[in-house]
Design an enzyme around this catalytic site. Structure first.
Site, short mmCIF file in Angstrom:
data_model
loop_
_atom_site.label_atom_id
_atom_site.label_comp_id
_atom_site.label_asym_id
_atom_site.label_seq_id
_atom_site.Cartn_x
_atom_site.Cartn_y
_atom_site.Cartn_z
N CYS A 27 -10.11 13.33 -7.24
CA CYS A 27 -9.53 12.95 -5.96
C CYS A 27 -10.68 12.51 -5.06
O CYS A 27 -11.83 12.52 -5.48
CB CYS A 27 -8.69 14.07 -5.35
SG CYS A 27 -9.58 15.52 -4.82
N CYS A 101 -7.60 8.67 -5.70
CA CYS A 101 -8.96 8.14 -5.60
C CYS A 101 -8.96 6.61 -5.57
O CYS A 101 -10.01 6.00 -5.41
CB CYS A 101 -9.87 8.68 -6.70
SG CYS A 101 -9.60 8.00 -8.34
N CYS A 105 -12.21 5.10 -9.04
CA CYS A 105 -12.33 5.73 -10.35
C CYS A 105 -12.64 4.67 -11.39
O CYS A 105 -11.87 3.72 -11.57
CB CYS A 105 -11.03 6.45 -10.70
SG CYS A 105 -11.16 7.42 -12.20
#
Length: 149
Positions: A27, A101, A105
């Protein structure tokens, strides 16, 4: 040069070598959702899984309200520290679970990606964090059943 840790192998009853699945929870701040998910998977999965968590912009500490909410269910995450998401962490994982996120990512072919849409507990009171915690636990239980039947 940094080396990845060797993969643990879980005990098997036949001659095959069963590899322990590696799960990475991601996250933004690695201070709430991903910390709870990692703690639940470690607690429920034990030696059957390898668990990591990270954030694209890690906070200085785990959210104290999240620590309180997890303590209510008997899981102590006071020693947790937010960690920076790195490409190496993603490469070393079999399953990458993202929780808000966004594009931060990294994507690598051959990895399994899951996106769990969950509210951010940042700035919330414990009453608002409890339902998030409980949803995360249900997601983790489902994932664990898939990874280690």
């Amino acid at each position: 040069m940094w080396a990845l840790p060797r993969r643990r192998r879980r005990p098997v009853t036949d001659r095959s070598e069963a590899v322990v699945p590696r799960v990475l929870f991601v996250c933004v701040h690695n201070a709430g959702r991903s910390q709870m998910a990692a703690a639940f998977l470690e607690h429920l999965g034990g030696e059957r899984v390898e668990v990591r968590s990270a954030g694209s912009a890690p906070a200085d500490e785990v959210n104290p309200v999240v620590v309180e909410a997890m303590g209510e269910v008997g899981i102590d995450i006071t020693a947790g520290t937010p960690k920076l998401l790195t490409p190496d962490a993603v490469r070393a994982s079999d399953v990458v679970v993202t929780m808000g996120c966004g594009d931060a990512c990294p994507f690598f072919p051959g990895k399994r990606y899951l996106d769990w849409e969950l509210p951010d507990p940042a700035g919330q009171g414990v009453e608002a964090v409890r339902p998030i915690r409980d949803r995360i636990k249900r997601h983790v239980e489902d994932l664990l059943r898939e990874l280690v039947p």
